[in-house]
Motif scaffolding. Sequence first.
Motif, PDB file in Angstrom:
ATOM      1  N   PRO A 141       0.777  -1.053  -0.026  1.00 36.49           N
ATOM      2  CA  PRO A 141       0.026  -0.190  -0.113  1.00 36.49           C
ATOM      3  C   PRO A 141       0.981   1.335  -0.111  1.00 36.49           C
ATOM      4  CG  PRO A 141      -0.613  -1.541   1.896  1.00 36.49           C
ATOM      5  CD  PRO A 141       0.755  -1.926   1.221  1.00 36.49           C
ATOM      6  N   PHE A 142       0.313   2.251  -0.780  1.00 43.32           N
ATOM      7  CA  PHE A 142       1.100   3.724  -0.728  1.00 43.32           C
ATOM      8  C   PHE A 142       1.212   4.099   0.810  1.00 43.32           C
ATOM      9  CE2 PHE A 142       0.635   6.713  -4.642  1.00 43.32           C
ATOM     10  CZ  PHE A 142       1.278   5.792  -5.327  1.00 43.32           C
ATOM     11  N   GLY A 143       2.279   4.938   0.764  1.00 44.68           N
ATOM     12  CA  GLY A 143       2.793   5.328   2.399  1.00 44.68           C
ATOM     13  C   GLY A 143       2.213   6.447   2.719  1.00 44.68           C
ATOM     14  N   ASN A 144       1.818   7.427   1.612  1.00 40.68           N
ATOM     15  CA  ASN A 144       1.185   8.687   1.964  1.00 40.68           C
ATOM     16  C   ASN A 144      -0.435   8.662   2.005  1.00 40.68           C
ATOM     17  OD1 ASN A 144       1.030   8.537  -0.715  1.00 40.68           O
ATOM     18  ND2 ASN A 144       2.537  10.440  -0.868  1.00 40.68           N
TER      19      ASN A 144
ATOM     20  N   ILE B 195      -4.232  10.256   7.605  1.00 48.17           N
ATOM     21  CA  ILE B 195      -4.158  11.785   7.096  1.00 48.17           C
ATOM     22  C   ILE B 195      -3.305  11.628   5.597  1.00 48.17           C
ATOM     23  CG2 ILE B 195      -3.360  14.140   7.464  1.00 48.17           C
ATOM     24  CD1 ILE B 195      -3.937  13.399  10.404  1.00 48.17           C
ATOM     25  N   ALA B 196      -3.730  11.804   4.587  1.00 46.11           N
ATOM     26  CA  ALA B 196      -2.978  11.951   3.483  1.00 46.11           C
ATOM     27  C   ALA B 196      -2.285  13.387   3.232  1.00 46.11           C
ATOM     28  CB  ALA B 196      -3.776  11.573   2.391  1.00 46.11           C
TER      29      ALA B 196
ATOM     30  N   VAL C  56     -11.164   6.261   7.701  1.00 41.47           N
ATOM     31  CA  VAL C  56     -11.561   7.478   7.041  1.00 41.47           C
ATOM     32  C   VAL C  56     -10.014   8.029   6.862  1.00 41.47           C
ATOM     33  CG1 VAL C  56     -12.439   9.605   7.396  1.00 41.47           C
ATOM     34  CG2 VAL C  56     -13.756   7.561   7.893  1.00 41.47           C
ATOM     35  N   TYR C  57     -10.136   8.762   5.608  1.00 39.18           N
ATOM     36  CA  TYR C  57      -8.720   9.273   5.313  1.00 39.18           C
ATOM     37  C   TYR C  57      -9.079  10.989   5.136  1.00 39.18           C
ATOM     38  CZ  TYR C  57      -9.332   8.131   0.728  1.00 39.18           C
ATOM     39  OH  TYR C  57      -9.779   7.601  -0.740  1.00 39.18           O
ATOM     40  N   ALA C  58      -8.250  11.465   5.745  1.00 37.33           N
ATOM     41  CA  ALA C  58      -8.343  13.114   5.542  1.00 37.33           C
ATOM     42  C   ALA C  58      -7.067  13.724   4.481  1.00 37.33           C
ATOM     43  CB  ALA C  58      -8.188  13.926   6.988  1.00 37.33           C
ATOM     44  N   ILE C  59      -7.903  14.426   3.584  1.00 41.11           N
ATOM     45  CA  ILE C  59      -6.833  14.783   2.495  1.00 41.11           C
ATOM     46  C   ILE C  59      -6.279  16.136   2.913  1.00 41.11           C
ATOM     47  CG2 ILE C  59      -6.452  15.109   0.124  1.00 41.11           C
ATOM     48  CD1 ILE C  59      -8.438  12.772  -0.385  1.00 41.11           C
ATOM     49  N   CYS C  60      -4.795  16.451   2.983  1.00 39.43           N
ATOM     50  CA  CYS C  60      -4.340  17.947   3.195  1.00 39.43           C
ATOM     51  C   CYS C  60      -3.378  17.971   2.097  1.00 39.43           C
ATOM     52  CB  CYS C  60      -3.417  17.611   4.473  1.00 39.43           C
ATOM     53  SG  CYS C  60      -4.221  17.114   5.998  1.00 39.43           S
ATOM     54  N   GLY C  61      -3.734  18.978   1.004  1.00 40.45           N
ATOM     55  CA  GLY C  61      -2.786  19.156  -0.103  1.00 40.45           C
ATOM     56  C   GLY C  61      -3.298  18.528  -1.081  1.00 40.45           C
ATOM     57  N   ASN C  62      -2.683  18.510  -2.274  1.00 40.02           N
ATOM     58  CA  ASN C  62      -2.838  17.591  -3.493  1.00 40.02           C
ATOM     59  C   ASN C  62      -2.082  16.221  -3.471  1.00 40.02           C
ATOM     60  OD1 ASN C  62      -4.549  19.692  -4.792  1.00 40.02           O
ATOM     61  ND2 ASN C  62      -2.771  20.713  -5.372  1.00 40.02           N
TER      62      ASN C  62
END
Length: 572
Positions: free
Chosen positions: A280-283, A502-503, A538-544
């Motif tokens: 899985p992706f790390g960020n 948190i992404a 649930v994941y929170a997206i910060c930035g692109n």
Amino acid sequence: MMESVTSTKKPLPSDIEIAQNAELAPIPEVAAMVGLDEKHLVPYGRNVAKVDLAAIDEMSGRPDAKYVVVTAITPTPLGEGKTTTAVGLAQGLAKIGRKPVLALRQPSLGPVFGVKGGAAGGGYSQIVPMETLNLHLTGDFHAITAAHNLLAAMVANHLHFGNELGLDEIQWRRVMDMNDRSLRHIIEGCGAKTDGVTRQTGFDITAASEVMVIMALATSLTDLRERLGRIVVGFTKDKKPVTAEQIGAAGAMAVLLKDALMPNLMQTLEHTPAFIHTGPFGNIATGNSSIIADRVGIKAGDILLTEAGFAADMGAERFFNVKCRAAGLTPNAAVIVATVRALKSHSGRYQVKAGKSLPEEMLQENPGDVEAGIENLRKHIQIIRDFGVQPVVAINAFPTDFPSEHDVIKRAAEDMGARVAVSTHVADGGEGAIELAKTVVEACDDEVDFTPTYEFSDSLETKIEKIATKVYGADGVELSPAAKKSLAMYTEQGYGDLPVLIAKTQMSLSHDASLKGAPTGWTLPVREVRLAAGAGYVYAICGNMMTMPGLSKTPAAMRIDIDENGNTVGLF
């Protein structure tokens, strides 16, 4: 000026040259080293085998191994060698008479053919055969790609035949295991009416698929099937979730993934057993290898080493808060990989870019530059300590390092009560990691007071705030109106007890890649919140966040070829 750490040594052969000259042990012998019965092996060629899940029950009566995660300080775009350190440490543990086992992620083809290259380790601390590991392995990624895209096809088919469930907001894109920026945004159904419903969608890389995370967090085939059914592909106009179970795809997806759920057994250059599984992706995802691999590995030796993506604020935070809790396993110690070059970059005096050589001034002896960036190391030590786990700082020594620069790292680590060891595992294999191995064994005997950052009963907003303030060092969180609305909706729908990811960028403790060191006085902006119900968070997206990378102007693929003898060349 003092002599650099390894300046008297001859240049190393390339990673692939070292790997191709290795003498591999037969895979049944590797399995036997950890008491894994050959009847549980499903051979894939000469040097890889899948491990039947029945082995988990058969080994259940054995004592648990010590459980150690390998993480790092905030990295440069080049990476600081977590996988390499994990491999070298395992080999070093074997040198001092222990029975180490590795559980690592599988590389994605995107980075292999892009800028970063493979992820088999490096130098004399590699997983072999490295070509096999980096190129397809046993096809697990392709199975995940097929299962994911089957669901996408069935969603499109559902729309074509009248959309009985009333899907209005569709969140399920397609995936492929390759970097291809042209597929980030596409229009499907552009032909005749019989070619499907016209709508905008796109592709992500397979490592970003929720199915990949489901595979990583599943504890059994039954759990896998249930998680697949819970995948939310979109919402109706009145914001009711529509699941893969309702679409009718979950059962067929499980069939495609049944064999892929078995972890892959490989070996290091020094024949240490390694279970390679999921990536899985790390960020934007968990950034950790699978619980299934850990459930086999925890009974197969006396120390189980695993590696968590990026730094302690990223992969290790998810390892502790999500993976360990889902697996029911308690960590005994954490290794923080630190490099001189990363700490110099945190001084703010240098720019390090992927695919480019380090600035010449950065290679000169300058302990002052290391000191200027040392707060980043201190913060990561504190992150590990806050989880109630003992940190060990592993200085991954490069030929361009100087003893005076290592001394700065040692003093900072010891001042915070952390153990520290220099390791030359890239150049020297297990022999170069003996000091580190002894230090990790000592740390594993320390008392652990494992303390996650939040309780599942906390509100989703509180979980986000606790990660931001306690782990990242932010002053607080700023939620966009859209993020607040989504959090309220997910809570109302019964997802409020899920963990939170948190992404954000991996290049800073903050959301801003330009903020180096251990930034203070900032607020974490959350622009969007999404649900991964099958994976269970649930994941929170910060930035692109980039979920489909692109290739560089001169990608690694341009240097990879095959010679007249059928040998792979140019892979690194």
